[in-house]
Design a protein around this motif. Structure first.
Motif, short mmCIF file in Angstrom:
data_model
loop_
_atom_site.label_atom_id
_atom_site.label_comp_id
_atom_site.label_asym_id
_atom_site.label_seq_id
_atom_site.Cartn_x
_atom_site.Cartn_y
_atom_site.Cartn_z
N SER A 207 -0.67 -5.83 10.95
CA SER A 207 0.71 -5.35 10.95
C SER A 207 1.67 -6.53 10.84
O SER A 207 1.61 -7.45 11.67
N PRO A 208 2.57 -6.51 9.86
CA PRO A 208 3.55 -7.60 9.74
C PRO A 208 4.62 -7.52 10.83
O PRO A 208 5.31 -8.50 11.08
N THR A 209 4.76 -6.37 11.48
CA THR A 209 5.80 -6.21 12.50
C THR A 209 5.29 -6.52 13.90
O THR A 209 6.05 -6.97 14.76
N MET A 210 3.97 -6.27 14.14
CA MET A 210 3.43 -6.45 15.49
C MET A 210 2.41 -7.57 15.60
O MET A 210 2.09 -8.00 16.70
N GLY A 211 1.86 -8.00 14.46
CA GLY A 211 0.87 -9.07 14.49
C GLY A 211 -0.49 -8.65 14.98
O GLY A 211 -1.29 -9.49 15.39
N ASN A 212 -0.78 -7.34 14.97
CA ASN A 212 -2.10 -6.85 15.37
C ASN A 212 -2.66 -5.98 14.25
O ASN A 212 -1.97 -5.67 13.27
N TRP A 213 -3.92 -5.56 14.41
CA TRP A 213 -4.56 -4.74 13.40
C TRP A 213 -4.20 -3.27 13.62
O TRP A 213 -4.24 -2.77 14.74
N VAL A 214 -3.85 -2.62 12.51
CA VAL A 214 -3.54 -1.19 12.57
C VAL A 214 -4.29 -0.46 11.47
O VAL A 214 -4.60 -1.03 10.42
N GLU A 215 -4.60 0.80 11.75
CA GLU A 215 -5.12 1.70 10.72
C GLU A 215 -4.01 2.67 10.37
O GLU A 215 -3.50 3.38 11.25
N ALA A 216 -3.59 2.67 9.11
CA ALA A 216 -2.45 3.48 8.67
C ALA A 216 -2.92 4.53 7.67
O ALA A 216 -3.65 4.20 6.72
N SER A 217 -2.50 5.77 7.91
CA SER A 217 -2.76 6.88 6.97
C SER A 217 -1.44 7.23 6.31
O SER A 217 -0.45 7.58 6.99
N ILE A 218 -1.38 7.13 4.98
CA ILE A 218 -0.13 7.24 4.22
C ILE A 218 -0.17 8.52 3.39
O ILE A 218 -1.13 8.75 2.65
N TYR A 219 0.88 9.33 3.50
CA TYR A 219 0.94 10.63 2.81
C TYR A 219 2.24 10.75 2.03
O TYR A 219 3.31 10.96 2.62
N PRO A 220 2.22 10.55 0.71
CA PRO A 220 3.45 10.78 -0.09
C PRO A 220 3.73 12.28 -0.19
O PRO A 220 2.81 13.10 -0.19
N SER A 221 5.02 12.65 -0.27
CA SER A 221 5.41 14.05 -0.40
C SER A 221 6.68 14.15 -1.24
O SER A 221 7.26 13.13 -1.66
N ALA A 222 7.13 15.38 -1.45
CA ALA A 222 8.36 15.59 -2.25
C ALA A 222 9.58 15.01 -1.55
O ALA A 222 10.58 14.67 -2.20
N ASP A 223 9.52 14.86 -0.22
CA ASP A 223 10.67 14.35 0.53
C ASP A 223 10.63 12.84 0.71
O ASP A 223 11.62 12.26 1.17
N GLY A 224 9.51 12.21 0.44
CA GLY A 224 9.41 10.77 0.64
C GLY A 224 8.01 10.36 1.03
O GLY A 224 7.05 10.63 0.30
N LEU A 225 7.88 9.80 2.23
CA LEU A 225 6.58 9.25 2.65
C LEU A 225 6.44 9.42 4.16
O LEU A 225 7.38 9.16 4.92
N SER A 226 5.24 9.85 4.59
CA SER A 226 4.93 9.94 6.02
C SER A 226 3.77 8.98 6.33
O SER A 226 2.82 8.89 5.55
N VAL A 227 3.88 8.30 7.47
CA VAL A 227 2.87 7.31 7.83
C VAL A 227 2.47 7.49 9.30
O VAL A 227 3.34 7.50 10.19
N ALA B 249 0.83 -1.21 0.00
CA ALA B 249 0.00 0.00 0.00
C ALA B 249 0.86 1.26 0.00
O ALA B 249 0.54 2.25 -0.67
N GLN B 250 1.97 1.24 0.76
CA GLN B 250 2.86 2.40 0.78
C GLN B 250 3.51 2.62 -0.58
O GLN B 250 3.62 3.76 -1.06
N LYS B 251 3.92 1.55 -1.23
CA LYS B 251 4.51 1.68 -2.57
C LYS B 251 3.48 2.20 -3.57
O LYS B 251 3.79 3.01 -4.44
N GLN B 252 2.23 1.73 -3.44
CA GLN B 252 1.16 2.20 -4.33
C GLN B 252 0.91 3.69 -4.15
O GLN B 252 0.72 4.43 -5.12
N ALA B 253 0.94 4.15 -2.89
CA ALA B 253 0.74 5.58 -2.62
C ALA B 253 1.83 6.42 -3.27
O ALA B 253 1.56 7.51 -3.81
N VAL B 254 3.07 5.91 -3.24
CA VAL B 254 4.18 6.64 -3.86
C VAL B 254 4.03 6.66 -5.38
O VAL B 254 4.20 7.70 -6.03
#
Length: 494
Positions: free
Chosen positions: A73-93, A56-61
């Motif tokens: 979440s692949p890192t924590m094993g729980n459910w997360v809601e993520a808001s992804i914001y691409p910008s000129a500097d990269g990506l904020s999550v 999803a992050q790559k798609q946003a970029v």
């Protein structure tokens, strides 16, 4: 600001290296941010590669657009809601743990599925109970009427009278309980039409005047030439229940049934001079089995279901019901209905179908006891009768007699997955004549769902629900024969 917010936050550059991690993300991951800054995201968290979150992050970029996703979440094993914001500097999550919310949603979904399964099971039980309980009671009601002319002596006649009253009480209880179940299950679908109220009043008054007279009461019905937009059958049930309630709780005086126009609506009032309802009972009278002044559960005071059914029908039809009462002086119930354009309909006398006069009836039912009861009552009424347990047996019998039936009565659900409507269609096909009307047919059934009613209507058949008394059966047959123009007909050879 990013250090004080409640959401975890991180930022990466175009090379997917961490450029910022806030304190909340550090706490969530349980790793010092100094060990993560400058590292590629998949180097810090190898499990993220190929995950839905990373894709999803790559798609946003790629698309240069903001996204909000709910993922495991692949890192924590729980459910997360993520808001992804691409910008000129990269990506904020920004991301937050929503495991509790997802668990609540899953529990709600499971509860909904369980409730739907319970409703389905309730519907199946209702259909089975309706059919199986009504069959033997139907046979008993028929045989009680058949026995009357054969019972000699006052003692036998009294015993038979008490037997009939007991069966009537059982029929009333079964009808009321099944009506409540059908209304609660949502399987009752109103058929809204313009209904003249006058004939409805006359029919109800004719039914209850003898009962009122037996108690020394006067039953008065005002003339009503208005019409309402309603379901004829369900409105009749509402008014009947109110009249029966008045009869049970009125020991002296009178019962009035009136109608009047007010505020663009038609008001139907049932008023009595009975015992009245104490103020603290007014809201409870609509509850199942609640009765005023009947702690002993006297059967003569009914079952406590009549007003509960009125309330449910009121809600189903959107016909508000108001009640006013004074203890010791009486009670008034008023139903408010939408007005309809009055349609003048000629009133014709219906010849009693209990005068068979040699008519030829075909009766199809797969229950042997019910079939025997129907055959006996029809013969006592003066009919010639062919009985059969299936459509095939009826067709075979008719081929031997060579006589066209005057009417057909069939159970709806027959053996081997067949239906009474099919039986009527097969019998009618034997005498298919473009120049004559189809043979009148009546479905006598223990089914209570809408399917059999739609099926009967599609075949142009009347329908009446078991258990019925001989009087109710005779009335239904009389209306059927009158509508078909065969009120005075007799059987004829084909």
């Amino acid at each position: 600001m990013l250090e004080s917010i409640s959401d975890a936050f991180y930022a990466v550059d175009h090379d997917w290296r961490f450029t910022y991690i806030n304190r909340k993300a550090e706490q969530v991951w349980g790793r010092p941010r100094d060990t993560l800054l400058g590292r590629r995201i998949w180097e810090a968290f190898p499990k993220i590669q190929g995950s839905e979150a990373f894709e999803a992050q790559k798609q946003a970029v790629r698309e240069g657009r903001e996204m909000t996703i709910e993922v495991m979440s692949p890192t924590m094993g729980n459910w997360v809601e993520a808001s992804i914001y691409p910008s000129a500097d990269g990506l904020s999550v920004y991301f937050r743990d929503i495991t509790a919310r997802r668990q609540a949603q899953q529990a709600l979904l499971q509860a909904k599925e369980m409730a739907e399964a319970a409703d389905l099971a309730k519907g199946k039980f209702l259909a089975a109970a309706s059919h199986d309980l009504r069959q033997p009671l139907q046979a008993l009601l028929l045989f009680v009427d058949v026995l009357k002319p054969h019972v000699r002596g006052s003692q036998g006649a009294t015993a038979l009278m008490h037997l009939g009253r007991g069966l009537d009480a059982l029929k009333e209880l079964l009808d009321s309980l099944l009506d409540m179940s059908r209304l609660d299950a949502g399987v009752v679908q109103p058929n809204i039409e313009i209904v003249p109220v006058g004939p409805l009043f006359e029919h109800i008054a004719a039914s209850y005047r003898p009962v009122a007279a037996a108690k020394g009461l006067e039953l008065h019905m005002s003339a009503c030439n208005a019409a309402a937009r309603t379901d004829r059958t369900l409105l009749t049930r509402m008014v009947r229940n109110l009249v029966e309630n008045a009869l049970r709780y009125t020991e002296s005086g009178r019962i009035d049934i009136e109608c009047r126009r007010a505020g663009g609506r038609l008001l139907i009032e049932v008023r009595d001079t009975g015992i009245g309802i104490p103020p603290d009972h007014l809201e409870h009278i609509w509850e199942e089995f609640h009765q005023v002044g009947n702690p002993e559960r006297d059967r003569n005071r009914g079952l406590g279901l009549g007003l509960a059914i009125v309330r449910r029908l009121s809600q189903l039809l959107n016909h508000p019901v108001d009640v006013q009462s004074k203890p010791g002086q009486g009670t008034s119930f008023v139903i408010a209905l939408p007005l309809g354009r009055t349609i003048e309909t000629p009133v014709t006398a219906v010849e009693p179908a209990t005068a068979g006069r040699g008519r030829f009836a075909v009766v199809v039912d797969d229950d042997a006891i019910v079939l025997l009861g129907l055959e006996t009552i029809f013969r006592d009424w003066g009919y010639e009768v062919l009985v059969a347990g299936s459509a095939q047996k009826a067709v075979e019998g008719l081929s031997r007699t060579g006589r066209r039936p005057d009417l057909i009565v069939a159970d709806y659900r027959l053996r081997e997955g067949r239906y009474g409507t099919e039986a009527v269609a097969r019998i009618r096909a034997l005498y298919d004549d473009p120049g004559s009307a189809p043979i009148p047919g009546l479905i006598l059934t223990g089914e209570t769902g809408p399917d059999c009613e739609r099926d009967a209507a599609a075949h142009g058949l009347g329908i009446i629900h078991k258990p019925v008394t001989p009087r109710q059966l005779g009335q239904a047959l009389g209306e059927l024969l009158e509508a078909s123009g065969k009120g005075g007909a007799t059987g004829r050879d084909c």
